[in-house]
Design a protein around this motif. Structure first.
Motif, PDB file in Angstrom:
ATOM      1  N   VAL A  11       0.826  -1.208   0.000  1.00 30.39           N
ATOM      2  CA  VAL A  11       0.000   0.000   0.000  1.00 30.39           C
ATOM      3  C   VAL A  11       0.859   1.256   0.000  1.00 30.39           C
ATOM      4  N   TYR A  12       1.982   1.218   0.723  1.00 29.57           N
ATOM      5  CA  TYR A  12       2.803   2.422   0.847  1.00 29.57           C
ATOM      6  C   TYR A  12       3.299   2.917  -0.516  1.00 29.57           C
ATOM      7  N   VAL A  19       0.316  10.569  -3.121  1.00 29.84           N
ATOM      8  CA  VAL A  19       0.676  11.799  -2.387  1.00 29.84           C
ATOM      9  C   VAL A  19       1.354  12.786  -3.333  1.00 29.84           C
ATOM     10  N   ASN A  20       2.258  12.278  -4.144  1.00 33.48           N
ATOM     11  CA  ASN A  20       2.997  13.157  -5.057  1.00 33.48           C
ATOM     12  C   ASN A  20       2.116  13.724  -6.175  1.00 33.48           C
ATOM     13  N   ALA A  21       0.990  13.073  -6.457  1.00 31.72           N
ATOM     14  CA  ALA A  21       0.133  13.504  -7.556  1.00 31.72           C
ATOM     15  C   ALA A  21      -1.140  14.223  -7.087  1.00 31.72           C
ATOM     16  N   PHE A  84      -6.840   6.622   3.368  1.00 25.49           N
ATOM     17  CA  PHE A  84      -5.925   5.606   3.892  1.00 25.49           C
ATOM     18  C   PHE A  84      -5.927   5.723   5.409  1.00 25.49           C
ATOM     19  N   ASN A  85      -6.264   4.640   6.106  1.00 27.91           N
ATOM     20  CA  ASN A  85      -6.255   4.614   7.578  1.00 27.91           C
ATOM     21  C   ASN A  85      -5.125   3.705   8.043  1.00 27.91           C
ATOM     22  N   GLU A 118      -2.146  -5.937  14.548  1.00 29.48           N
ATOM     23  CA  GLU A 118      -1.774  -5.679  13.159  1.00 29.48           C
ATOM     24  C   GLU A 118      -1.275  -4.270  12.903  1.00 29.48           C
ATOM     25  N   GLY A 119      -1.222  -3.440  13.951  1.00 31.19           N
ATOM     26  CA  GLY A 119      -0.771  -2.061  13.770  1.00 31.19           C
ATOM     27  C   GLY A 119       0.650  -1.987  13.256  1.00 31.19           C
ATOM     28  N   VAL A 120       0.914  -1.010  12.410  1.00 34.49           N
ATOM     29  CA  VAL A 120       2.245  -0.798  11.843  1.00 34.49           C
ATOM     30  C   VAL A 120       3.153  -0.280  12.963  1.00 34.49           C
TER      31      VAL A 120
END
Length: 186
Positions: A11-12, A19-21, A84-85, A118-120
């Motif tokens: 996803v990243y 984000v860049n667009a 995105f959450n 499952e948190g990053v």
């Protein structure tokens, strides 16, 4: 889109591209607390320079449960929102829980199991510095680069790196590095 450890890497890449667009970004976060007990809530008449130290202490004491970004793309017929959450979970240290904040998040559908399991993972800047100092106490990593010259060292490294990449793409939480001898200069 919910982002967890399981889909973070895939996803990243998409997130970074968007984000860049995008035209603009909005964000929000859910925390384990937003006020200390007895602390008054911020109002429109409060002097921000006076309440900043108090709010800074709150932000440092409580932890982020989830941070949401909405990336807005401008099209010919309006905007498209791409939410995105990111569930985030600090792997080290302690954190503070406010019963009212937990009740609020529970009422609004926060998945606490997903947050915890499952948190990053993330760390604070101070913890990152501590980890880096423990790994590279004398000098930065780029100055400690080694060139492998022995064929069996190169083979071991290539096999280990391939196994690591397979693990990285999997949902397994732990990676057990294969046993090997110390790599030595020729």
């Amino acid at each position: 889109m919910n982002v967890t450890q399981a889909n973070f890497n895939a996803v990243y890449k998409e997130f970074e591209k968007l984000v860049n667009a995008c035209e603009f970004i909005s964000f929000d976060e859910e925390m384990t607390g937003i006020n200390f007990r007895g602390q008054s809530k911020l109002t429109v008449v409060d002097d921000l320079s006076e309440c900043y130290p108090e709010k800074k202490a709150v932000a440092e004491a409580f932890s982020i449960l989830q941070i949401g970004f909405c990336l807005w793309e401008k099209g010919t017929d309006g905007y498209t929102a791409r939410p995105f959450n990111f569930y985030s979970f600090a792997e080290g240290g302690d954190f503070l829980l406010s019963a009212s904040a937990i009740a609020f998040n529970k009422k609004h559908g926060m998945d606490f199991q997903k947050w915890i399991y499952e948190g990053v993972s993330f760390s604070t800047e101070a913890r990152e510095k501590e980890l880096r100092d423990n790994l590279w106490p004398e000098e930065p990593p780029q100055k400690r680069r080694r060139v492998l010259t022995k064929d069996d060292d190169k083979t071991w490294f290539e096999d280990t790196w391939a196994q690591f990449k397979v693990w990285q793409a999997s949902t397994q939480k732990k990676y057990l590095m294969p046993e090997g001898k110390w790599l030595q200069k020729a």
